[in-house]
Design a protein around this motif. Structure first.
Motif, PDB file in Angstrom:
ATOM      1  N   LEU B  80      21.703  68.041   0.541  1.00  0.00           N
ATOM      2  CA  LEU B  80      22.078  68.716   1.787  1.00  0.00           C
ATOM      3  C   LEU B  80      21.903  70.225   1.631  1.00  0.00           C
ATOM      4  CD1 LEU B  80      25.385  66.889   2.863  1.00  0.00           C
ATOM      5  CD2 LEU B  80      23.033  66.329   3.454  1.00  0.00           C
ATOM      6  N   THR B  81      21.709  70.914   2.750  1.00  0.00           N
ATOM      7  CA  THR B  81      21.633  72.376   2.702  1.00  0.00           C
ATOM      8  C   THR B  81      23.033  72.944   2.483  1.00  0.00           C
ATOM      9  OG1 THR B  81      22.000  72.584   5.064  1.00  0.00           O
ATOM     10  CG2 THR B  81      19.707  72.388   4.361  1.00  0.00           C
ATOM     11  N   ALA B  82      23.089  74.246   2.216  1.00  0.00           N
ATOM     12  CA  ALA B  82      24.392  74.898   2.028  1.00  0.00           C
ATOM     13  C   ALA B  82      25.259  74.680   3.274  1.00  0.00           C
ATOM     14  CB  ALA B  82      24.178  76.383   1.768  1.00  0.00           C
ATOM     15  N   LEU B  83      24.638  74.855   4.441  1.00  0.00           N
ATOM     16  CA  LEU B  83      25.372  74.691   5.704  1.00  0.00           C
ATOM     17  C   LEU B  83      25.901  73.260   5.836  1.00  0.00           C
ATOM     18  CD1 LEU B  83      26.124  75.983   8.478  1.00  0.00           C
ATOM     19  CD2 LEU B  83      24.004  75.018   9.357  1.00  0.00           C
ATOM     20  N   LEU B 107      30.202  80.496   5.874  1.00  0.00           N
ATOM     21  CA  LEU B 107      29.152  80.959   4.952  1.00  0.00           C
ATOM     22  C   LEU B 107      28.939  82.464   5.114  1.00  0.00           C
ATOM     23  CD1 LEU B 107      26.416  78.148   5.018  1.00  0.00           C
ATOM     24  CD2 LEU B 107      27.730  78.920   3.039  1.00  0.00           C
ATOM     25  N   ALA B 108      29.000  82.924   6.361  1.00  0.00           N
ATOM     26  CA  ALA B 108      28.858  84.368   6.608  1.00  0.00           C
ATOM     27  C   ALA B 108      30.006  85.124   5.943  1.00  0.00           C
ATOM     28  CB  ALA B 108      28.826  84.636   8.105  1.00  0.00           C
ATOM     29  N   ASP B 114      22.477  84.051   5.257  1.00  0.00           N
ATOM     30  CA  ASP B 114      21.020  83.863   5.183  1.00  0.00           C
ATOM     31  C   ASP B 114      20.616  82.668   4.323  1.00  0.00           C
ATOM     32  OD1 ASP B 114      20.689  86.004   6.788  1.00  0.00           O
ATOM     33  OD2 ASP B 114      20.401  87.442   5.144  1.00  0.00           O
ATOM     34  N   ALA B 115      21.568  82.130   3.563  1.00  0.00           N
ATOM     35  CA  ALA B 115      21.225  81.023   2.646  1.00  0.00           C
ATOM     36  C   ALA B 115      21.610  79.664   3.229  1.00  0.00           C
ATOM     37  CB  ALA B 115      21.929  81.227   1.299  1.00  0.00           C
ATOM     38  N   ALA B 116      21.993  79.651   4.512  1.00  0.00           N
ATOM     39  CA  ALA B 116      22.519  78.412   5.116  1.00  0.00           C
ATOM     40  C   ALA B 116      21.541  77.243   5.002  1.00  0.00           C
ATOM     41  CB  ALA B 116      22.862  78.672   6.573  1.00  0.00           C
ATOM     42  N   ASP B 117      20.264  77.525   5.135  1.00  0.00           N
ATOM     43  CA  ASP B 117      19.283  76.432   5.149  1.00  0.00           C
ATOM     44  C   ASP B 117      18.758  76.075   3.753  1.00  0.00           C
ATOM     45  OD1 ASP B 117      19.517  76.153   7.853  1.00  0.00           O
ATOM     46  OD2 ASP B 117      17.976  77.657   8.272  1.00  0.00           O
ATOM     47  N   GLY B 125      23.676  80.242  -9.513  1.00  0.00           N
ATOM     48  CA  GLY B 125      24.976  79.657  -9.845  1.00  0.00           C
ATOM     49  C   GLY B 125      26.101  80.305  -9.040  1.00  0.00           C
ATOM     50  N   GLY B 126      26.029  81.638  -8.920  1.00  0.00           N
ATOM     51  CA  GLY B 126      27.068  82.368  -8.191  1.00  0.00           C
ATOM     52  C   GLY B 126      27.059  82.016  -6.708  1.00  0.00           C
ATOM     53  N   MET B 127      25.859  81.844  -6.160  1.00  0.00           N
ATOM     54  CA  MET B 127      25.758  81.483  -4.731  1.00  0.00           C
ATOM     55  C   MET B 127      26.297  80.072  -4.509  1.00  0.00           C
ATOM     56  SD  MET B 127      22.010  83.049  -4.057  1.00  0.00           S
ATOM     57  CE  MET B 127      21.777  83.211  -2.294  1.00  0.00           C
ATOM     58  N   GLN B 128      25.989  79.174  -5.429  1.00  0.00           N
ATOM     59  CA  GLN B 128      26.517  77.798  -5.316  1.00  0.00           C
ATOM     60  C   GLN B 128      28.041  77.819  -5.332  1.00  0.00           C
ATOM     61  OE1 GLN B 128      24.818  74.894  -8.011  1.00  0.00           O
ATOM     62  NE2 GLN B 128      22.807  75.835  -7.867  1.00  0.00           N
TER      63      GLN B 128
END
Lengths: 267, 205
Positions: B80-83, B107-108, B114-117, B125-128
């Protein structure tokens, strides 16, 4: 770089990639056709190894007949029937064997026997039990079931328990956990089993047709061509099987990608 | 209602007793930090609060129906995407369009609009980690469990997130497991010093 420039660059990149892939494919095809031509010239007997052009002519002649389409269509239906039943049965068996130890203990020997026994043994045995027309489907079914069974079982067992815990904490419920966690976890294993199994379904289904000779079938046509020493026709029918198998595999993968991204099918 | 753990005993199958006659009372709201050395049983306590483990004796009262958690691992669904990951738990509570809109908002809030998709595999790792935090914050839970939630994040990021979580969760209970004191202080947490196994309290601030 502006957004439109990036889009254009991406499009160019994709287009270039497709052209390169097509060119590479054509190059590989040309290489093997050349190898075939050289072998045919070295052997020097059309009966043993006909030249590519002779086979193409034979293929063109066959394609123009109603019989070709009827035979190809019926074989396709038999193989597809056996394959689809095997996919359904293999998945159910995998579910049962991972869920119930007793079923696993009882069914495991069956899996090993079907895997190890030669296809010919099953065909000859099944000839005694089953109607000629149903035999190729049954043999294709029998060959694909263990593949789907074993792979799906492996996928179920490999489902990440940490993801299942996450689903429990967030109360996703049985249905959403199945759709979003369990099925996607199994999907790579399932797809691998399907693409490999499809090839096996064709091989075993046509082999069964050669032995039991249903009236409208590629197997019978192959056998007839062999008996009448029409080697170019044998090659042409074989190419037909390969093409049908490849087309069916591409359709399967395309459908899975179109509808299965959210269920774990990789791009 | 406050959460009460009464004379809880829990051991894993290897026989090592992690909680032995352990009692604890947690308030209805605010941040409580379980502070102690690695391996003392903090994460097991969190698993009991999450309902992932059941006490072998004793009982836990007052566990709310909805719990959100940031686990030690991100536990994002890679397909699945982040969103979609953030929206997934929300889909049980809201219609899908609303769930997606709330997820996008969250997410915002963690700086990942910007990483939603993107799928988790395409994120650092930090973004996850931040997606996992956004998933927990977006979920309308009465209890938020955070097991070393800021590991892998730089100081500017974690301190901003910690302050945001503390403010947003004023009216619900947040249990934070960490062995970094600054994290607890930034979240203005009530610190429970623990040691073990078996898990026991040392002193309370």
């Amino acid at each position: 770089m502006t957004r439109s420039t990036i889009t254009r660059a991406n499009k160019d990149g994709k287009g270039g990639g497709l052209f390169r892939r097509l060119a590479a494919g054509a190059g590989v095809l040309a290489f093997w056709l050349a190898v075939w031509q050289v072998i045919s010239m070295l052997v020097g007997q059309e009966l043993l190894v006909p030249a590519p052009l002779v086979v193409v002519r034979a293929f063109g002649r066959l394609v123009g007949t109603v019989e070709f389409w009827a035979a190809a269509g019926h074989s396709l239906l038999r193989v597809a029937e056996g394959f689809l039943c095997a996919v359904a049965a293999g998945s159910v068996l995998a579910l049962l064997t991972t869920r119930f130890r007793l079923v696993n203990a009882l069914a495991s020997p069956l899996l090993h026997i079907v895997r190890a026994a030669p296809v010919a043994s099953f065909i000859i045995l099944a000839l005694v039990w089953i109607k000629t027309n149903a035999l190729p489907s049954f043999i294709a079914f029998l060959m694909v079931v263990p593949m789907v069974w074993a792979n799906v079982e492996k996928g179920i067992r490999a489902t990440d328990p940490l993801l299942l815990e996450m689903a429990r904490v967030y109360r996703l419920g049985w249905w959403k956990t199945l759709l979003r966690v369990r099925i996607p976890s199994v999907m790579p294993y399932f797809m691998a089993a399907c693409t490999t199994g499809l090839g096996f379904a064709w091989k075993s289904g046509i082999a069964a047709e050669v032995i039991c000779r249903p009236v409208l079938s590629i197997g019978k046509k192959l056998q007839d061509a062999k008996v009448t020493l029409e080697t170019p026709d044998v090659f042409a029918w074989t190419i037909t099987v390969v093409v049908l198998s490849l087309v069916l595999e591409k359709v399967l993968v395309a459908l899975a990608r179109r509808f299965g991204r959210r269920y774990g099918v990789a791009d | 209602m406050a959460i009460m753990m009464e004379r809880v005993r829990f051991a894993y199958t290897d026989g090592v007793s992690v909680l032995e006659d352990f009692s604890l009372s947690l308030p209805e709201s605010g941040v409580v930090c379980l502070f102690g050395p690695s391996g003392c049983g903090k994460s097991t306590l969190l698993r009991l609060l999450a309902g992932l483990e059941q006490p072998q004796s004793g009982r836990i009262r007052g566990l709310p129906p909805r719990t959100a958690a940031v686990f030690q691992e991100n536990r994002l669904l890679p397909w699945l995407t982040a969103l979609e990951n953030v929206a997934l738990p929300l889909e049980r509570e809201y219609p899908r369009p609303q769930a997606l809109s709330l997820a996008q908002e969250e997410l915002a809030n963690v700086g990942l609009a910007d990483a939603a998709d993107q799928r988790p595999g395409a994120l650092s790792g930090g973004m996850q980690r931040r997606v996992a935090i956004a998933r927990a914050l977006a979920y309308p839970a009465d209890l938020l469990l955070l097991d070393e939630p800021f590991s892998g994040l730089d100081e500017a990021l974690w301190s901003g997130l910690a302050r945001r979580i503390a403010v947003r969760n004023e009216n619900r209970l947040t249990v934070l497991v960490t062995h970094i004191r600054e994290e607890a202080e930034t979240m203005n947490a009530r610190i429970l010093r623990l040691e073990g196994p078996p898990l026991r309290r040392r002193e309370e601030r």
